[in-house]
Design an enzyme around this catalytic site. Structure first.
Site, mmCIF file in Angstrom:
data_model
loop_
_atom_site.group_PDB
_atom_site.id
_atom_site.type_symbol
_atom_site.label_atom_id
_atom_site.label_comp_id
_atom_site.label_asym_id
_atom_site.label_seq_id
_atom_site.Cartn_x
_atom_site.Cartn_y
_atom_site.Cartn_z
ATOM 1 N N LYS A 43 -33.399 -0.386 -10.289
ATOM 2 C CA LYS A 43 -32.989 -1.109 -9.095
ATOM 3 C C LYS A 43 -33.169 -2.591 -9.366
ATOM 4 O O LYS A 43 -34.040 -2.986 -10.125
ATOM 5 C CB LYS A 43 -33.883 -0.693 -7.919
ATOM 6 C CG LYS A 43 -33.576 -1.396 -6.610
ATOM 7 C CD LYS A 43 -32.399 -0.758 -5.935
ATOM 8 C CE LYS A 43 -32.153 -1.390 -4.562
ATOM 9 N NZ LYS A 43 -31.597 -2.756 -4.632
ATOM 10 N N SER A 44 -32.337 -3.441 -8.760
ATOM 11 C CA SER A 44 -32.480 -4.876 -8.967
ATOM 12 C C SER A 44 -33.821 -5.359 -8.411
ATOM 13 O O SER A 44 -34.164 -5.095 -7.256
ATOM 14 C CB SER A 44 -31.336 -5.639 -8.297
ATOM 15 O OG SER A 44 -30.121 -5.406 -8.984
ATOM 16 N N CYS A 123 -24.111 -9.060 -6.701
ATOM 17 C CA CYS A 123 -24.300 -8.359 -5.426
ATOM 18 C C CYS A 123 -23.540 -9.093 -4.328
ATOM 19 O O CYS A 123 -23.728 -10.300 -4.150
ATOM 20 C CB CYS A 123 -25.784 -8.287 -5.080
ATOM 21 S SG CYS A 123 -26.104 -7.564 -3.457
ATOM 22 N N LYS A 158 -24.130 -8.859 -15.209
ATOM 23 C CA LYS A 158 -23.279 -8.002 -14.381
ATOM 24 C C LYS A 158 -22.371 -8.872 -13.529
ATOM 25 O O LYS A 158 -22.836 -9.736 -12.784
ATOM 26 C CB LYS A 158 -24.116 -7.082 -13.492
ATOM 27 C CG LYS A 158 -23.277 -6.005 -12.808
ATOM 28 C CD LYS A 158 -24.149 -4.920 -12.196
ATOM 29 C CE LYS A 158 -23.306 -3.779 -11.642
ATOM 30 N NZ LYS A 158 -24.144 -2.701 -11.082
ATOM 31 N N GLY A 236 -18.004 1.642 -12.175
ATOM 32 C CA GLY A 236 -17.202 1.579 -10.956
ATOM 33 C C GLY A 236 -16.359 2.825 -10.772
ATOM 34 O O GLY A 236 -15.290 2.943 -11.358
#
Length: 296
Positions: A43-44, A123, A158, A236
């Site tokens: 997780k970020s 994000c 990213k 994706g």
């Protein structure tokens, strides 16, 4: 047959867990790794603890999900133990990190020990973070260069698809010394409750993931492969082995799987098994199909 080396990391297959899915604890990361993933992404993680946005923060829509989690996390100070727990599974553990400035990225990357860092510059629903930075090539280059100059591990960036030209952002990451780029994060979207007239998500808008965004991601990977000299990692909408093959043919050296894990915890072993059968049947290798769509 599926093993590869990616930015110096040895992967048993090109399938990785994407950031944000089962990546909050070392135990869940370990479970995914033991289920067949070639690597896992956390997780970020940021500088300070965050509760994230108010609920509803995730809803199912046609062919995917809308989420506006708001980067909830315990902060990097309490996360090293989770990374070490995940490492018990014997696969590379990539730390996804975010910050509101170059200094914050440097602080987090300097403190965490991970096999690679994935810089979340994409994000779409956290004010002051992610895509608000990642849409500016100058900041992407600056942050990539700073982290690369101090990190002891490979640096991946990213990328957000919510830009006019993703190639310019990828090139900025490459100029900054990034070892790879990851494409893509979620696509900005929203949903409205027609009974009340109000947006459904607590944050009003969020990021669309799942099968609906796969064609967008494929095109981004295709364009980046042609523009960059560093590897592209595709993500994706991957839901089965055909999707994974398609990404690799578009130019992805490896792929990350996110939303589909929620429906099938065994998806990594299922996809890798089918990929092997496909390659054997076609008498191809991973290298044979890598970027194949560009050879026509």
């Amino acid at each position: 047959m599926l093993a590869l080396t990616l930015t110096g990391l040895k992967l048993r297959n090109p399938l990785m867990l994407a950031a944000g899915i089962m990546g909050t604890t070392g135990g869940s990361l370990k479970r995914v790794a033991e289920g067949g993933a070639g690597a896992v992404v956390t997780k970020s993680i940021g500088k300070e603890p965050r509760r994230g946005h108010s609920n509803p923060s995730m809803i199912e829509v046609d062919s995917g999900y809308l989420n506006a989690m708001g980067l909830p996390n315990p902060s990097y100070r309490d996360f090293q133990g989770e990374i070490e727990r995940a490492r018990e599974a014997g696969v590379p553990v990539i730390a996804s990190i975010f910050g509101g400035s170059t200094e914050e990225f440097l602080e987090i990357a300097g403190a965490l020990r991970a096999d690679a860092f994935e810089l979340n510059l994409s994000c779409p629903h956290a004010c002051g973070y992610g895509a608000e930075i990642g849409t500016r090539p100058d900041l992407v280059e600056e942050i990539a260069r700073a982290v690369k100059s101090t990190a002891r591990s490979p640096v991946w960036v990213k990328l957000t698809p919510n830009v006019t030209d993703i190639k310019s952002i990828g090139l900025a990451a490459q100029r900054g010394g990034a070892d790879a780029v990851v494409a893509i994060n979620t696509v900005r979207g929203m949903a409205i409750d027609i009974e009340s007239g109000y947006p459904i998500l607590g944050n009003r808008f969020g990021g669309l993931s799942g099968r609906a965004i796969k064609p967008v991601a494929i095109r981004c990977v295709y364009d980046l492969y042609e523009a960059l000299d560093i590897p592209v990692i595709g993500v994706g909408g991957i839901s089965d082995w055909r999707d994974a093959i398609e990404f690799i043919m578009a130019g992805a050296r490896a792929v990350e799987i996110g939303s589909a894990v929620g429906n099938n915890i065994n998806i990594f072993s299922d996809i890798s098994s089918c990929m092997r059968e496909f390659l054997v049947e076609k008498e191809w290798t991973l290298n044979d199909i890598y970027g194949m769509a560009h050879e026509l």
